[in-house]
Design a protein around this motif. Structure first.
Motif, PDB file in Angstrom:
ATOM      1  N   TYR A   3       0.805  -1.038  -0.118  1.00  0.00           N
ATOM      2  CA  TYR A   3       0.063   0.066  -0.049  1.00  0.00           C
ATOM      3  C   TYR A   3       0.754   1.426  -0.080  1.00  0.00           C
ATOM      4  O   TYR A   3       0.449   2.397  -0.600  1.00  0.00           O
ATOM      5  CB  TYR A   3      -0.641  -0.171   1.223  1.00  0.00           C
ATOM      6  N   ALA A  37      -0.206  -4.346   5.382  1.00  0.00           N
ATOM      7  CA  ALA A  37      -1.673  -3.909   5.324  1.00  0.00           C
ATOM      8  C   ALA A  37      -2.081  -4.419   3.730  1.00  0.00           C
ATOM      9  O   ALA A  37      -3.424  -4.511   3.802  1.00  0.00           O
ATOM     10  CB  ALA A  37      -1.645  -2.250   4.954  1.00  0.00           C
ATOM     11  N   ASP A  42      -4.733  -7.165   6.271  1.00  0.00           N
ATOM     12  CA  ASP A  42      -6.269  -7.246   5.609  1.00  0.00           C
ATOM     13  C   ASP A  42      -6.879  -8.383   5.776  1.00  0.00           C
ATOM     14  O   ASP A  42      -8.204  -8.463   5.839  1.00  0.00           O
ATOM     15  CB  ASP A  42      -5.852  -6.762   3.924  1.00  0.00           C
ATOM     16  N   SER A 118      -6.332  -1.151   6.185  1.00  0.00           N
ATOM     17  CA  SER A 118      -7.018  -2.321   6.046  1.00  0.00           C
ATOM     18  C   SER A 118      -7.871  -2.665   7.324  1.00  0.00           C
ATOM     19  O   SER A 118      -9.077  -3.199   7.132  1.00  0.00           O
ATOM     20  CB  SER A 118      -5.781  -3.629   6.196  1.00  0.00           C
ATOM     21  N   GLU A 119      -7.401  -2.241   8.422  1.00  0.00           N
ATOM     22  CA  GLU A 119      -7.998  -2.307   9.912  1.00  0.00           C
ATOM     23  C   GLU A 119      -8.321  -1.206  10.453  1.00  0.00           C
ATOM     24  O   GLU A 119      -7.549  -0.303  11.074  1.00  0.00           O
ATOM     25  CB  GLU A 119      -7.428  -3.134  10.583  1.00  0.00           C
ATOM     26  N   ARG A 299      -8.237   3.801   0.537  1.00  0.00           N
ATOM     27  CA  ARG A 299      -8.366   2.345  -0.021  1.00  0.00           C
ATOM     28  C   ARG A 299      -9.471   2.464  -1.242  1.00  0.00           C
ATOM     29  O   ARG A 299      -9.562   1.807  -2.002  1.00  0.00           O
ATOM     30  CB  ARG A 299      -8.767   1.573   1.267  1.00  0.00           C
TER      31      ARG A 299
END
Length: 550
Positions: A3, A37, A42, A118-119, A299
């Motif tokens: 990323y 990520a 992810d 991702s989170e 994202r």
């Protein structure tokens, strides 16, 4: 996939805003976290979202335990954040990730921005843990040295998490209506009341507000207290988790309703300044909200770019369709502008922590401005990305539904948009914050006229009746935010045109300005160099100069 590598703005911006030593230190971390990520983190985030926490109120023998059971994926994601990268620790002590000093907030927010792509959910307890350590360090460092050490530990056997319990059923926005009562027992206090929305309710260290008898009404009557999960003798504190919230988003972490039933507590700082101390925690949390919204936007944009390159429609990729490019363009620009704003505020926060009072005043207004505009925009960008993916974007097999759900939270937590706009108005009334912003960002040739106009409008707004000020502040706050972002984009453009032969940053800045002036504009140079805007890559400066003279 990495990323960090797929982000056309992050590394060039860090090249400008970090010292050469800090830039060299952060590079391997960008590589490592960017890869995590896009891969393992992810996967764990998707599992944690699909398997939310469960409340376990009783042990098999009937003993009340009020514990929360998390899926292993939650624990894996937490270990990456708290232990592997020390995201809650790095602002409070040297040595984290090999830094000789405390890690600058700029680095922390840049790394957190990669993580949140991702989170998202974990960033809430992470931010509260970081902020709890900050508040204790600022206002009661000697008394709470052990708690600060635990909150800023990266050792899985020692680290603790923090939480902030503010909202009560009758008083969310209006904190002065807090009804929880504090009782002094000499050696300690006890708190009795109910907290309606408590995120991370199983935290080890909880900061909350309670009414101190005889101290007055409203927020003046509130003191700040630390409520530990365990009493000093090791027994469970009198804190009951009544139920967990079934939330639209942020499903990987727990939020619940909590009853304090003569819960053991100790005061933090000066009891007469409880609300002001909590406001410091709120402001930093609001900047974290803006960072998270920016990450969701990045994202969403990347998902849209990948989809439109793969999807063939009427004989050519969606990416090459003129209307799709016009749709993607403002999404790309706003995401990049938001990142500049977040890292600018982070840099000012680092300066403020070093004693710079002017930087402190700027952070005071930049944080709510960022939260107001960026969190609102994230809702639109993630929704647009869902539509771009079509039917698949509405299906839980893909990340888009999670992005949309999570994006809506940013505009609610730590104050809804109207509350945030009124906070900006409060900064203007008390500190002429609009003037401070104009003085700080209004001397660049590219944005000078806009800032002069905004300064005059702010002065005029403050001359209006209070009700009309409040009706107008939302739109004005958004314009202030966008002017700051525009200025920062031009600062980056000036830097890159001086130090490289790449005109991409200049194209971004000019296009952002053009769309601010006329949202219906179709800036041809941007559409002609759309791939470079989307992915990074060189834009010859000579072509931009020719376009400017055309």
């Amino acid at each position: 996939m990495n990323y960090a590598d797929r982000d056309p703005a992050l590394r060039p911006l860090l090249d400008r805003v970090l010292s050469s030593d800090d830039r060299a230190r952060v590079e391997p971390l960008l590589v490592e976290l960017g890869e995590l990520a896009a891969g393992e983190l992810d996967r764990q985030a998707a599992l944690a979202d699909a398997n939310p926490p469960r409340l376990v109120q009783y042990a098999p023998d009937g003993t009340r335990i009020d514990e929360i059971a998390f899926h292993p994926a939650h624990d894996e994601a937490a270990a990456i954040a708290y232990e592997r990268f020390g995201l809650a620790a790095m602002s409070h002590r040297p040595g984290v990730l090999g830094w000789p000093t405390k890690v600058p907030h700029t680095v922390k927010y840049a790394l957190s921005y990669l993580y949140v792509q991702s989170e998202f959910g974990m960033a809430c307890p992470l931010s509260m843990t970081d902020s709890a350590a900050r508040i204790l360090r600022l206002f009661d460092a000697e008394r709470y040295a052990d708690e600060i050490a635990a909150l800023s530990s990266t050792d899985p056997a020692l680290r603790k998490t923090g939480a902030m319990f503010m909202t009560e059923k009758q008083g969310g926005t209006d904190v002065g209506r807090t009804e929880t009562i504090a009782t002094d027992h000499g050696t300690h206090w006890t708190l009795t009341g109910k907290k309606w929305f408590a995120s991370n309710p199983s935290a080890d260290v909880i900061l909350t507000l309670a009414r101190v008898p005889g101290q007055g009404e409203g927020t003046r009557g509130l003191g700040m207290f630390l409520v530990p999960r365990l009493r000093p003798d090791g027994t469970r504190n009198a804190l009951r988790i009544d139920r967990l919230k079934d939330k639209l988003g942020s499903r990987s972490i727990a939020s619940g309703e909590v009853t304090l039933d003569d819960a053991y507590a100790t005061p933090v700082g000066e009891l007469t300044r409880g609300f002001r101390q909590m406001a410091e925690m709120l402001n930093v949390s609001r900047l974290s909200n803006a960072m998270r919204a920016t990450a969701l936007m990045r994202r969403a944009v990347r998902e849209s770019l990948d989809h439109t390159r793969d999807r063939q429609v009427f004989g050519k990729p969606l990416f090459d369709q003129p209307l799709m490019r016009a749709t993607l363009l403002p999404m790309i620009l706003d995401t990049e502008a938001a990142l500049h704003l977040v890292l600018e505020a982070a840099a000012r926060l680092t300066a403020a922590d070093a004693g710079d009072e002017y930087a402190c005043a700027l952070v005071r207004v930049l944080a709510p401005l960022a939260k107001y505009t960026v969190c609102k925009r994230a809702r639109t960008v993630t929704g647009e990305a869902m539509e771009i993916r079509g039917g698949n974007g509405y299906i839980e097999d893909w990340v888009n539904p999670r992005l949309v759900r999570d994006a809506h939270l940013g505009s609610i937590w730590e104050g809804s948009s109207n509350v945030i706009a009124l906070d900006v108005l409060r900064c203007m009334r008390r500190e002429n914050a609009h003037t401070a912003l104009a003085d700080t960002y209004g001397d660049r040739p590219a944005t000078r006229a806009r800032w002069q106009h905004l300064r005059e409008r702010g002065d005029n707004l403050l001359q209006l009746p209070p009700d009309e000020q409040e009706m107008r502040i939302g739109r004005y706050a958004d314009e202030l935010t966008r002017a700051v972002m525009e200025t920062l984009l031009h600062d980056q453009a000036d830097h890159e045109t001086r130090t490289t032969d790449d005109g991409r940053a200049l194209l971004v800045a000019r296009t952002y300005s053009a769309l601010l002036d006329d949202p219906a504009a179709l800036p041809r140079p941007a559409l002609d160099h759309f791939a470079a805007l989307a992915d990074g890559g060189p834009v010859p400066l000579t072509e931009l100069k020719d376009a400017a003279h055309a």
